[in-house]
Design a protein around this motif. Structure first.
Motif, mmCIF file in Angstrom:
data_model
loop_
_atom_site.group_PDB
_atom_site.id
_atom_site.type_symbol
_atom_site.label_atom_id
_atom_site.label_comp_id
_atom_site.label_asym_id
_atom_site.label_seq_id
_atom_site.Cartn_x
_atom_site.Cartn_y
_atom_site.Cartn_z
ATOM 1 N N TYR A 1 61.666 21.950 -31.735
ATOM 2 C CA TYR A 1 60.696 20.914 -31.411
ATOM 3 C C TYR A 1 61.337 19.723 -30.704
ATOM 4 C CZ TYR A 1 56.889 23.269 -33.755
ATOM 5 O OH TYR A 1 55.904 24.173 -34.083
ATOM 6 N N GLU B 1 50.040 20.778 -33.452
ATOM 7 C CA GLU B 1 50.010 22.184 -33.074
ATOM 8 C C GLU B 1 49.047 22.965 -33.957
ATOM 9 O OE1 GLU B 1 53.360 25.131 -31.398
ATOM 10 O OE2 GLU B 1 53.822 24.223 -33.330
ATOM 11 N N PHE C 1 58.039 12.405 -33.893
ATOM 12 C CA PHE C 1 57.356 13.307 -32.960
ATOM 13 C C PHE C 1 57.310 14.720 -33.518
ATOM 14 C CE2 PHE C 1 58.041 16.657 -29.818
ATOM 15 C CZ PHE C 1 56.864 16.571 -29.087
ATOM 16 N N ALA D 1 54.052 16.601 -34.176
ATOM 17 C CA ALA D 1 53.822 17.652 -33.183
ATOM 18 C C ALA D 1 53.472 18.957 -33.888
ATOM 19 C CB ALA D 1 55.054 17.836 -32.309
ATOM 20 N N VAL E 1 52.957 18.289 -23.375
ATOM 21 C CA VAL E 1 53.074 18.842 -24.726
ATOM 22 C C VAL E 1 51.838 19.675 -25.066
ATOM 23 C CG1 VAL E 1 53.144 18.266 -27.182
ATOM 24 C CG2 VAL E 1 54.628 17.052 -25.582
#
Length: 333
Positions: A246, A39, A31, A35, A287
């Motif tokens: 994170y 982003e 993740f 992520a 998220v």
């Protein structure tokens, strides 16, 4: 031999916990890896540019992997004037609580590492420990910018932990429990975000502050403190601090999903979709919202940060508790 036979169930249970922990760790690392990529891609989309698109094909799918490898092979430096033992230990202190809080988050009805009766209380108690790692890193670096960043993190945690906890009182009143599974099951008819929209907004804002992410990234504040509490860190030790941030985003999104969005519970007319899919969809929406906030708002000043926490969020959270208790009393009466 008899002793081994008697202890076999306990050993099997322990082995299952070890395997599940390893799987959860790999899932979290996966993740975090993507992520960061998401982003950058979402930021690029919102700013009308491509984002990473060179490493790993046209979509840049291996860009974060390359960045991680770069961090791991970079030189690990420790300042001569630093408090060496504390300097080494600080990133571990920052990361460990971030991973421990995942134990109580119910991903589905049957997928939870530890279903303890006080799961929400456990999360609140453990999550605050991560700030100790930030403070320790800022102090141990023996650098004025690092120390200011560490002290800002302490002040920010105290200022926003209180409204964050206060925002959860309304949820606890409605669910009648601090067990996260019970809270999810209490939302079978209506998700709590509809009953507690003010609490959701307070919790979301305070969560961003707890994560030290823009617009509340005062402990780092590159324009003021170079890099803040981790300015003296490099290589894999710096990666630990980034990993902690994170992982906490993973945990906070999971907790928000459980508290306000009904966790794994489906919409009534789409109940044929598995609970794990529902949790994943809601989780990714939260998220995305956290990413969106980062790209939208400018960084606050330190005085604005404190004033907003104490003079706005805290009174509104207290008023929400009063209104929720009054509503609960009228319904019960």
């Amino acid at each position: 031999m008899d002793m081994w036979v008697q202890n076999a169930p306990a050993f099997t249970s322990f082995l299952m916990y070890v395997v599940f922990t390893a799987l959860l760790l790999f899932a979290v690392l996966g993740f975090v890896t993507y992520a960061i990529l998401a982003e950058r891609k979402v930021m690029g989309f919102m700013q009308l540019r491509h984002g990473p698109n060179q490493v790993g094909g046209r979509y840049g799918l291996l860009q974060t992997v390359a960045d991680v490898l770069k961090l791991l092979i970079k030189e690990d430096t420790i300042p001569k004037v630093a408090d060496r033992p504390l300097f080494i230990l600080a990133p571990v202190i920052a990361f460990t609580p971030a991973f421990l809080v995942l134990a109580v988050i119910p991903f589905t009805e049957n997928l939870q590492f530890a279903d303890i009766g006080v799961g929400l209380l456990y999360y609140i108690g453990i999550s605050g420990l991560s700030t100790l790692g930030i403070i320790a890193g800022g102090w141990a670096s023996n650098n004025k910018y690092s120390l200011i960043g560490g002290m800002r993190a302490a002040a920010q945690m105290i200022s926003y932990e209180i409204p964050l906890v206060m925002s959860l009182v309304g949820v606890i009143l409605l669910a009648g429990s601090i067990n996260l599974v019970d809270i999810v099951e209490a939302q079978e008819s209506v998700w709590f975000i509809l009953y507690q929209p003010v609490a959701f907004l307070i919790f979301l804002i305070a969560s961003v502050a707890e994560l030290n992410r823009t617009p509340f990234d005062l402990p780092e504040a590159e324009s003021e403190l170079v890099a803040g509490y981790h300015v003296e860190y490099s290589g894999f030790r710096f990666a630990f601090f980034m990993l902690a941030e994170y992982v906490y985003m993973f945990a906070m999104a999971g907790l928000t999903t459980a508290l306000f969005l009904g966790g794994w519970l489906p919409l009534p007319f789409l109940s044929f979709i598995p609970g794990a899919v529902w949790f994943s969809i809601k989780f990714m929406i939260v998220v995305f919202l956290l990413l969106w906030i980062r790209f939208t708002f400018p960084r606050l000043r330190a005085d604005q940060l404190m004033e907003f926490g104490w003079k706005v969020l805290l009174p509104v959270a207290l008023a929400n508790i009063f209104v929720t208790a009054l509503f609960k009393g009228l319904i019960a009466g």
